[in-house]
Design an enzyme around this catalytic site. Structure first.
Site, short mmCIF file in Angstrom:
data_model
loop_
_atom_site.label_atom_id
_atom_site.label_comp_id
_atom_site.label_asym_id
_atom_site.label_seq_id
_atom_site.Cartn_x
_atom_site.Cartn_y
_atom_site.Cartn_z
N ARG A 256 0.98 -1.48 -0.05
CA ARG A 256 -0.01 -0.12 -0.38
C ARG A 256 0.82 1.57 -0.39
O ARG A 256 0.41 2.41 -0.49
CB ARG A 256 -1.06 -0.13 0.63
CG ARG A 256 -2.18 -0.95 1.05
CD ARG A 256 -2.91 -0.88 2.29
NE ARG A 256 -4.44 -1.73 1.86
CZ ARG A 256 -5.09 -2.74 2.62
NH1 ARG A 256 -5.28 -1.93 3.89
NH2 ARG A 256 -6.33 -2.94 2.08
N LYS B 15 -18.85 -16.82 1.75
CA LYS B 15 -20.07 -16.84 1.60
C LYS B 15 -20.83 -15.45 0.04
O LYS B 15 -20.48 -14.25 -0.15
CB LYS B 15 -20.30 -16.15 2.56
CG LYS B 15 -20.14 -17.02 3.82
CD LYS B 15 -20.81 -16.39 5.47
CE LYS B 15 -20.32 -15.44 5.65
NZ LYS B 15 -20.73 -15.09 6.81
N GLY C 234 -9.06 -9.64 -0.93
CA GLY C 234 -8.20 -9.46 0.25
C GLY C 234 -7.30 -10.17 -0.47
O GLY C 234 -5.88 -10.73 -0.14
N GLY D 195 -12.92 -4.19 0.24
CA GLY D 195 -13.86 -3.76 0.85
C GLY D 195 -14.00 -2.41 -0.34
O GLY D 195 -15.62 -2.00 -1.05
P1 ADP Z 1 -11.58 -12.49 -1.09
O1 ADP Z 1 -11.00 -11.56 0.19
O2 ADP Z 1 -10.95 -12.04 -1.80
O3 ADP Z 1 -13.02 -11.33 -1.36
P2 ADP Z 1 -13.26 -14.05 0.89
O4 ADP Z 1 -13.05 -12.84 2.48
O5 ADP Z 1 -14.54 -13.52 0.16
O6 ADP Z 1 -12.22 -13.80 -0.30
O7 ADP Z 1 -13.11 -15.43 0.95
C1 ADP Z 1 -11.95 -15.97 1.06
C2 ADP Z 1 -11.83 -16.66 2.19
O8 ADP Z 1 -13.40 -18.37 1.95
C3 ADP Z 1 -10.93 -17.82 2.20
O9 ADP Z 1 -10.69 -17.02 3.10
C4 ADP Z 1 -10.86 -19.11 2.59
O10 ADP Z 1 -10.45 -20.09 2.36
C5 ADP Z 1 -12.79 -18.99 2.13
N1 ADP Z 1 -13.37 -20.29 1.30
C6 ADP Z 1 -12.56 -20.35 -0.17
N2 ADP Z 1 -13.38 -21.04 -0.16
C7 ADP Z 1 -14.11 -22.47 0.59
C8 ADP Z 1 -14.75 -23.32 0.61
N3 ADP Z 1 -14.91 -24.44 0.09
N4 ADP Z 1 -15.16 -24.33 2.19
C9 ADP Z 1 -15.12 -23.23 3.29
N5 ADP Z 1 -14.15 -21.96 3.01
C10 ADP Z 1 -13.27 -21.30 1.57
MG MG Z 2 -11.45 -11.64 2.47
#
Ligand code: ADP
Ligand code: MG
Length: 395
Positions: free
Chosen positions: A37, A198, A351, A374
């Site tokens: 950053r 999720k 992230g 975010g």
């Molecule tokens: P980003 O930060 O890229 O937006 P998210 O925060 O939405 O991504 O999601 C990342 C998290 O999702 C990771 O910690 C990963 O372990 C979890 N994850 C991915 N696939 C699964 C799964 N099948 N079951 C449980 N957790 C999962």
């Molecule tokens: Mg995340």
């Protein structure tokens, strides 16, 4: 971008307040563990040094909750930035008040002053107008280069623009241009890959992207809810029962819009959420009651990679599995590789997705990696970011 850029205004000899996002991770000893950053803000800071502006940097760090807490001091950042710029960066004791005004007004052309954490004042997150005016009184021009906090209307991102002419820094410009162009004028085929834990975190993103993309790929934990909506038994997989109905509607909406929706056809399952849990790859129709899906399977990964191969625009947000554990990182790795070799414009936001891309060593093969988790999500949702909206329009 329709917002005025720092390159379009006169800055020589002027006191310029730049809101940067120096919210870097620190270890227990207070050392910076990732300076991405800070480096991302260098083009704007170096340009202003070169142009002979007097630079005042403002940032938050962590969540000190409106109180002075020296474990969230920007002191390590001042030190590191001094090294990166090869010139002394002075850390002010606070971000407002007489000694700070004094320090700001005695700056010489090309000198840099870093204000102490703006979140040491509760007024920052409340977007308090008096506090915003106090910040503004330090300078003659305001530059927002903190894309990562542009989704928050705080005093240093929004309030301050009521008292100073406000323009975009180069990082802000780049973020808004890359993501804005991809969403508004994508070269097609336009493929989005959404993953992560999720569905509920990314409903807005999926809904907005369904209006824009040709192909929507869904993987990761959130795919489980869609697979359940298609009638598959998901065993002990992470699943949002209350979102199954919504997933059905989104599947219908994709059909109506003519968007190709790609869901996993196979998954890597285990009986425990553990790095060394025995695991196997099965078709999505063969998940046992005591198994959970922790990654997409190799057939899904190949299929997703094929979709990505011919894409002209790619947006990727969210890993395909529990990539933090090697056994369940292969789907994310395969997708990262496919995005990396894609010849189109490729944008990664979020992230954990960015961390995955960096861990896999393909970050430099992406067209753009968003610095705002975010903020990039809200951008992909089609929301107007208050920190961007507050900047002056192009003449
Ligand atoms: P980003 O930060 O890229 O937006 P998210 O925060 O939405 O991504 O999601 C990342 C998290 O999702 C990771 O910690 C990963 O372990 C979890 N994850 C991915 N696939 C699964 C799964 N099948 N079951 C449980 N957790 C999962
Ligand atoms: Mg995340």
């Amino acid at each position: 971008m329709d917002k005025k850029s720092i390159s379009e205004v006169e800055v020589r000899g002027k006191r310029v307040l730049i809101r940067v996002d120096f919210n870097v991770p620190l270890d227990k000893q207070g050392a910076i563990t990732d300076d991405t950053r800070i480096r991302a803000a260098l083009p704007t800071i170096e340009y202003l040094i070169q142009e002979g502006a007097r630079i005042i940097l403002a940032s938050h760090l962590g969540r000190p909750k409106g109180q002075v807490n020296l474990s969230y001091s920007l002191a390590p950042v001042a030190k590191h930035l001094s090294e990166l710029l090869a010139q002394n960066v002075v850390l002010a004791k606070d971000c407002v008040g007489d000694p700070v005004i004094e320090a700001a007004h005695t700056l010489q052309d090309g000198q840099v002053l870093l204000l102490e954490n703006v979140r040491f004042h509760a007024e920052e997150e409340k977007n308090d107008p008096t506090f915003a005016r106090d910040l503004a009184s330090l300078a003659e021009l305001y530059v927002n280069d903190a894309f990562g906090t542009a989704h928050r209307a705080h005093a240093s991102t929004e309030g301050v623009t009521h008292y100073l002419p406000a323009v975009a820094g180069f990082l802000m410009q780049k973020e808004v241009e890359f993501m804005g162009n991809a969403l508004e004028r994508p070269e097609r085929p336009f493929v989005a890959i959404i993953g992560g834990a999720k569905v509920s975190d990314k409903i807005g993103v999926i809904e907005n992207l369904l209006e824009k993309v040709d192909i929507l790929i869904i993987g990761g934990g959130m795919a489980n809810t869609f697979l359940k909506a298609q009638g598959f038994k998901m065993g002990k997989s992470l699943l949002e029962e209350e979102k199954v109905e919504l997933a059905k509607q989104l599947i219908e909406k994709a059909k109506e819009k003519g968007v190709t929706l790609e869901l996993p056809i196979d998954v890597v399952v285990a009986r425990a959420f553990e790095a060394n849990a025995p695991h196997r790859t099965v078709s999505v129709s063969e998940i046992q009651d005591d198994e959970m899906a922790l990654d997409i399977g190799s057939a899904s990964a190949e299929r997703f990679a094929e979709r990505l191969a011919t894409a002209k625009t790619v947006i990727w947000n969210g890993p395909m599995g529990v990539f933090e554990m090697d056994a369940f990182a292969k789907g994310t790795e395969r997708v990262a590789q496919a995005v990396a070799i894609c010849k189109g414009t490729t944008i990664v936001g979020g992230g954990d997705s960015v961390a995955a891309v960096e861990k896999m060593g393909v970050a430099d093969q992406m067209t753009h990696i968003s610095t705002g988790g975010g903020a990039s999500l809200e951008f992909l949702e089609g929301k107007v970011l208050p920190g961007v909206a507050a900047l002056q329009d192009k003449a």
